[in-house]
Design an enzyme around this catalytic site. Sequence first.
Site, PDB file in Angstrom:
ATOM      1  N   ARG A  12       0.867  -1.140  -0.036  1.00 36.04           N
ATOM      2  CA  ARG A  12      -0.030   0.099  -0.072  1.00 36.04           C
ATOM      3  C   ARG A  12       0.831   1.266   0.000  1.00 36.04           C
ATOM      4  O   ARG A  12       1.836   1.176   0.685  1.00 36.04           O
ATOM      5  CB  ARG A  12      -0.890   0.000   1.354  1.00 36.04           C
ATOM      6  CG  ARG A  12      -1.948  -0.962   1.143  1.00 36.04           C
ATOM      7  CD  ARG A  12      -2.999  -0.492  -0.006  1.00 36.04           C
ATOM      8  NE  ARG A  12      -4.324  -1.379  -0.081  1.00 36.04           N
ATOM      9  CZ  ARG A  12      -4.379  -2.226  -0.669  1.00 36.04           C
ATOM     10  NH1 ARG A  12      -3.494  -2.732  -1.456  1.00 36.04           N
ATOM     11  NH2 ARG A  12      -5.646  -2.984  -0.960  1.00 36.04           N
ATOM     12  N   HIS A  39      -0.796   0.102  -9.958  1.00 36.17           N
ATOM     13  CA  HIS A  39      -1.639  -0.948  -8.978  1.00 36.17           C
ATOM     14  C   HIS A  39      -2.006  -2.035  -9.743  1.00 36.17           C
ATOM     15  O   HIS A  39      -3.147  -2.485  -9.840  1.00 36.17           O
ATOM     16  CB  HIS A  39      -2.779  -0.277  -8.249  1.00 36.17           C
ATOM     17  CG  HIS A  39      -3.108  -0.799  -7.062  1.00 36.17           C
ATOM     18  ND1 HIS A  39      -3.580  -0.187  -5.896  1.00 36.17           N
ATOM     19  CD2 HIS A  39      -3.204  -2.336  -6.718  1.00 36.17           C
ATOM     20  CE1 HIS A  39      -3.722  -1.054  -5.086  1.00 36.17           C
ATOM     21  NE2 HIS A  39      -3.576  -2.410  -5.345  1.00 36.17           N
TER      22      HIS A  39
HETATM   23  P1  NAP Z   1      -0.945 -11.135   4.971  1.00 34.03           P
HETATM   24  O1  NAP Z   1      -1.029 -12.553   4.624  1.00 34.03           O
HETATM   25  O2  NAP Z   1      -1.983 -10.666   5.934  1.00 34.03           O
HETATM   26  O3  NAP Z   1       0.381 -10.779   5.301  1.00 34.03           O
HETATM   27  C1  NAP Z   1       0.911  -9.443   5.982  1.00 34.03           C
HETATM   28  C2  NAP Z   1       2.262  -9.709   6.424  1.00 34.03           C
HETATM   29  O4  NAP Z   1       2.417  -8.255   7.110  1.00 34.03           O
HETATM   30  C3  NAP Z   1       2.345 -10.689   7.510  1.00 34.03           C
HETATM   31  O5  NAP Z   1       3.682 -11.254   7.630  1.00 34.03           O
HETATM   32  C4  NAP Z   1       2.539  -9.475   8.885  1.00 34.03           C
HETATM   33  O6  NAP Z   1       3.037 -10.043   9.894  1.00 34.03           O
HETATM   34  C5  NAP Z   1       2.918  -8.367   8.385  1.00 34.03           C
HETATM   35  N1  NAP Z   1       2.774  -7.394   9.060  1.00 34.03           N
HETATM   36  C6  NAP Z   1       1.744  -6.519   9.283  1.00 34.03           C
HETATM   37  N2  NAP Z   1       1.777  -5.565  10.287  1.00 34.03           N
HETATM   38  C7  NAP Z   1       2.972  -5.356  10.440  1.00 34.03           C
HETATM   39  C8  NAP Z   1       3.666  -4.465  11.328  1.00 34.03           C
HETATM   40  N3  NAP Z   1       3.234  -3.610  11.927  1.00 34.03           N
HETATM   41  N4  NAP Z   1       5.046  -4.853  11.460  1.00 34.03           N
HETATM   42  C9  NAP Z   1       5.700  -5.723  10.715  1.00 34.03           C
HETATM   43  N5  NAP Z   1       5.006  -6.601   9.815  1.00 34.03           N
HETATM   44  C10 NAP Z   1       3.592  -6.679   9.821  1.00 34.03           C
HETATM   45  O7  NAP Z   1      -1.188 -10.185   3.564  1.00 34.03           O
HETATM   46  P2  NAP Z   1      -0.703 -10.685   2.048  1.00 34.03           P
HETATM   47  O8  NAP Z   1      -1.930 -11.496   1.585  1.00 34.03           O
HETATM   48  O9  NAP Z   1       0.675 -11.169   2.089  1.00 34.03           O
HETATM   49  O10 NAP Z   1      -1.043  -9.229   1.402  1.00 34.03           O
HETATM   50  C11 NAP Z   1      -0.065  -8.076   1.920  1.00 34.03           C
HETATM   51  C12 NAP Z   1      -0.550  -6.669   1.121  1.00 34.03           C
HETATM   52  O11 NAP Z   1      -0.386  -6.637  -0.098  1.00 34.03           O
HETATM   53  C13 NAP Z   1      -2.322  -6.527   1.520  1.00 34.03           C
HETATM   54  O12 NAP Z   1      -2.674  -6.114   2.710  1.00 34.03           O
HETATM   55  C14 NAP Z   1      -2.382  -5.535   0.448  1.00 34.03           C
HETATM   56  O13 NAP Z   1      -2.523  -4.197   0.960  1.00 34.03           O
HETATM   57  C15 NAP Z   1      -1.271  -5.495  -0.793  1.00 34.03           C
HETATM   58  N6  NAP Z   1      -1.846  -5.985  -1.986  1.00 34.03           N
HETATM   59  C16 NAP Z   1      -1.447  -5.118  -3.057  1.00 34.03           C
HETATM   60  C17 NAP Z   1      -1.630  -5.849  -4.250  1.00 34.03           C
HETATM   61  C18 NAP Z   1      -1.281  -5.048  -5.427  1.00 34.03           C
HETATM   62  O14 NAP Z   1      -1.728  -5.144  -6.619  1.00 34.03           O
HETATM   63  N7  NAP Z   1      -0.568  -4.042  -5.353  1.00 34.03           N
HETATM   64  C19 NAP Z   1      -2.435  -7.009  -4.551  1.00 34.03           C
HETATM   65  C20 NAP Z   1      -2.901  -7.651  -3.453  1.00 34.03           C
HETATM   66  C21 NAP Z   1      -2.518  -7.249  -2.092  1.00 34.03           C
HETATM   67  P3  NAP Z   1       2.717 -11.256  10.826  1.00 34.03           P
HETATM   68  O15 NAP Z   1       3.182 -12.634   9.896  1.00 34.03           O
HETATM   69  O16 NAP Z   1       3.650 -11.546  11.815  1.00 34.03           O
HETATM   70  O17 NAP Z   1       1.356 -11.335  10.976  1.00 34.03           O
HETATM   71  C1  GLV Z   2      -5.339  -5.337  -3.964  1.00 42.37           C
HETATM   72  O1  GLV Z   2      -4.528  -4.189  -3.918  1.00 42.37           O
HETATM   73  C2  GLV Z   2      -5.777  -5.975  -3.047  1.00 42.37           C
HETATM   74  O2  GLV Z   2      -5.315  -5.610  -1.917  1.00 42.37           O
HETATM   75  O3  GLV Z   2      -6.377  -7.064  -3.311  1.00 42.37           O
END
Ligand code: NAP
Ligand code: GLV
Length: 307
Positions: free
Chosen positions: A222, A270
């Site tokens: 983000r 994005h």
């Molecule tokens: P996820 O499985 O929930 O993983 C989030 C990770 O962030 C976890 O490892 C978590 O730690 C860590 N985290 C959260 N808060 C933190 C903090 N304060 N300090 C350190 N680490 C922290 O999420 P995901 O599915 O991998 O997705 C991640 C993000 O990618 C989404 O939330 C979204 O915003 C973004 N995204 C972007 C796109 C795009 O097209 N650009 C697409 C999809 C998603 P823990 O493992 O210790 O809980």
């Molecule tokens: C896209 O940014 C998502 O959070 O799925």
Amino acid sequence: MNALVAVAERAGPWRDAFAARLPAMRFHLWPDDAPPEVDVALVWKPDPEAFRRVRVKRAIFNLGAGVDALLSLPTLPRGVPVVRLEDAGMAEQMAEYAVLVVLRAFRDAAHYERAQRDGRWAPLARRDKAAFGVGILGAGLLGQAVARALGPFGFPLAAWSRRPHDIPGVASFAGRASLDAFLARSAVVIGLLPSTPATRGLLGAAAFAAMPRGGEVVNLGRGDLIVEPDLIAALDSGRLGHATLDVFGAEPLSPDHPFWHHPGITITPHVSAVTRIAESVEQVAAKLEALARGEPVSGAVDRASGY
Ligand code: NAP
Ligand code: GLV
């Protein structure tokens, strides 16, 4: 069960895909076909009014991985579980994007593109791979997929998260106190964190100063992770060598934003991992079936942590 489909874009195709997958379930499209109450809501950046007009009894499914926009809605009902998308075809896309950017940086692709434009034969010494650490901010589903994809290339890999993770071949750094040590060993830092009160503004002047000089920041999570004026200052001073940004504090990026024409910044709109309707509908439909059987479902969001 019945469901409200409240999706900012492509609402009709979402409704049609859910109806085809779960013919016994009734899907109502916001706003024209909104009943007073539903068992579940299937939403992406919904009109806040939807939660005022329609009572959701059992669960809200976010048709994306990040829940920051949803959790910020003042109308979001308390006490109703929020469930997010888990991978659903996005991990593969993130892995592709991250491999592309890391290999471009390691192989000095931008330098050779510039040299060719100038008609210059300008070989550089090969970089030392052992000194080219790649650090992934976030060790969740997407961060881990990126780590797995980068594994075969042999870069020293690290991931930073709230809690430690045991990922083969990836050094784990957990918690704020370990952030500087993680950054210090990362020639490339890849942001795959959710937007929460604890992550907003994490990458500012102090973080860039902790990275090796000339390093690269890649932000795929983000946009508000980055303090934008600090990023420009770090690029202008040579503290950072490059930034590749897929997400921004305000999207779409405004036409007069300084990022557009900065020579040290590569922008994509994005698209590092787009939501795929078919995979997402299949995942959510399987969870709706589990809910109907009274079984628990994965992907529940911890509202207190913001992800
Ligand atoms: P996820 O499985 O929930 O993983 C989030 C990770 O962030 C976890 O490892 C978590 O730690 C860590 N985290 C959260 N808060 C933190 C903090 N304060 N300090 C350190 N680490 C922290 O999420 P995901 O599915 O991998 O997705 C991640 C993000 O990618 C989404 O939330 C979204 O915003 C973004 N995204 C972007 C796109 C795009 O097209 N650009 C697409 C999809 C998603 P823990 O493992 O210790 O809980
Ligand atoms: C896209 O940014 C998502 O959070 O799925």
